[in-house]
Design a protein around this motif. Structure first.
Motif, PDB file in Angstrom:
ATOM      1  N   SER A 134       0.960  -1.151  -0.005  1.00 30.85           N
ATOM      2  CA  SER A 134       0.003  -0.041   0.140  1.00 30.85           C
ATOM      3  C   SER A 134       0.869   1.235  -0.003  1.00 30.85           C
ATOM      4  N   SER A 135       0.341   2.401  -0.219  1.00 32.86           N
ATOM      5  CA  SER A 135       1.197   3.633  -0.178  1.00 32.86           C
ATOM      6  C   SER A 135       0.244   4.915   0.431  1.00 32.86           C
ATOM      7  N   THR A 136       1.070   5.794   0.721  1.00 36.10           N
ATOM      8  CA  THR A 136       0.194   6.789   1.311  1.00 36.10           C
ATOM      9  C   THR A 136      -0.629   7.533   0.150  1.00 36.10           C
ATOM     10  N   LYS A 137      -1.770   8.174   0.704  1.00 41.40           N
ATOM     11  CA  LYS A 137      -2.420   8.999  -0.109  1.00 41.40           C
ATOM     12  C   LYS A 137      -1.992  10.441  -0.070  1.00 41.40           C
ATOM     13  N   THR A 138      -2.042  10.539  -1.744  1.00 36.54           N
ATOM     14  CA  THR A 138      -1.558  12.012  -2.034  1.00 36.54           C
ATOM     15  C   THR A 138      -2.803  12.961  -2.629  1.00 36.54           C
ATOM     16  N   ASP A 139      -2.759  13.566  -3.414  1.00 34.67           N
ATOM     17  CA  ASP A 139      -3.578  14.613  -3.971  1.00 34.67           C
ATOM     18  C   ASP A 139      -4.558  13.708  -4.803  1.00 34.67           C
ATOM     19  N   SER A 140      -4.212  12.222  -5.148  1.00 32.77           N
ATOM     20  CA  SER A 140      -5.070  11.540  -5.842  1.00 32.77           C
ATOM     21  C   SER A 140      -4.953   9.991  -5.223  1.00 32.77           C
ATOM     22  N   VAL A 141      -6.056   9.265  -4.990  1.00 28.65           N
ATOM     23  CA  VAL A 141      -5.902   8.057  -4.435  1.00 28.65           C
ATOM     24  C   VAL A 141      -5.809   7.098  -5.429  1.00 28.65           C
ATOM     25  N   GLU A 142      -4.693   6.031  -5.324  1.00 26.33           N
ATOM     26  CA  GLU A 142      -4.611   5.040  -6.346  1.00 26.33           C
ATOM     27  C   GLU A 142      -4.746   3.685  -5.587  1.00 26.33           C
ATOM     28  N   PRO A 143      -5.781   2.926  -5.790  1.00 30.82           N
ATOM     29  CA  PRO A 143      -5.852   1.609  -5.202  1.00 30.82           C
ATOM     30  C   PRO A 143      -4.712   0.583  -5.521  1.00 30.82           C
ATOM     31  N   GLN A 144      -4.245  -0.052  -4.441  1.00 31.56           N
ATOM     32  CA  GLN A 144      -3.119  -0.849  -4.782  1.00 31.56           C
ATOM     33  C   GLN A 144      -3.570  -2.300  -4.820  1.00 31.56           C
TER      34      GLN A 144
END
Length: 188
Positions: A134-144
């Motif tokens: 998983s990765s941190t949320k930024t200005d967009s959310v990308e499912p992992q």
């Protein structure tokens, strides 16, 4: 007229099985939702024998496939059925143990086509522990997605590795594909 191209992946199912006295019994297929990508790499190299200063003999050594399935989440029931994880009856937590043994299953799926989807079954699969990230949320959310690697081997009983539908598969066989693992019924 058959498919000119294949694209897309959907309707991924697995069916645990047992072998008793040489007879394979498949359970009812269970859906694995959220399929993202599936790749199958052949196992087994071409056997080549050289004599008389040339390739004298060659043969295929089909040992099945190395597979990778990317899915949104590993279903809890799949973790129990295929990965050997244990769910505590009281606390309802799922535990992966170093002593867990993967359990065999059939994998069913379909690739869409420009005319009709092609449905597949891999008869004897064993999964490895999945990659978890998983990765941190930024200005967009990308499912992992989770990546599940597995080996698809020939069945012990008849050496079948994979079966798929064709453009001439009878409609009743095609429509029943996900109700049970397809196996040719022997005629007397």
């Amino acid at each position: 007229m058959g498919n000119k191209v294949n694209f897309g992946l959907k309707n991924v199912y697995y069916a645990p099985f047992t072998i008793t006295d040489g007879v394979i019994t498949y359970e009812k297929p269970i859906s694995i939702p959220g399929a993202v990508e599936l790749s199958l790499e052949p196992r087994g190299e071409m056997i080549e024998f050289y004599a008389d200063d040339m390739l004298y003999y060659s043969a295929n050594n089909n040992q099945g496939y190395d597979g990778t399935l990317s899915i949104a989440n590993i279903p809890e029931q799949f973790a129990i059925d295929a990965l050997g994880e244990v769910k505590d009856e009281t606390d309802m937590v799922l535990t992966e143990k170093s002593s867990s043994k993967p359990k065999p299953y059939a994998l069913m799926f379909e690739f869409d086509g420009d005319v009709k989807a092609t449905r597949h079954v891999l008869y004897n699969c064993t999964a490895n522990r999945p990659t978890i990230s998983s990765s941190t949320k930024t200005d967009s959310v990308e499912p992992q997605p989770n990546e599940l690697t597995f080996v698809s081997s020939p069945r012990e009983t008849d050496y079948a590795v994979k079966t798929k539908t064709t453009e001439t598969t009878p409609q009743e066989v095609y429509d029943a594909w996900y109700t049970k693992v397809y196996e040719k019924i022997a005629t007397p």
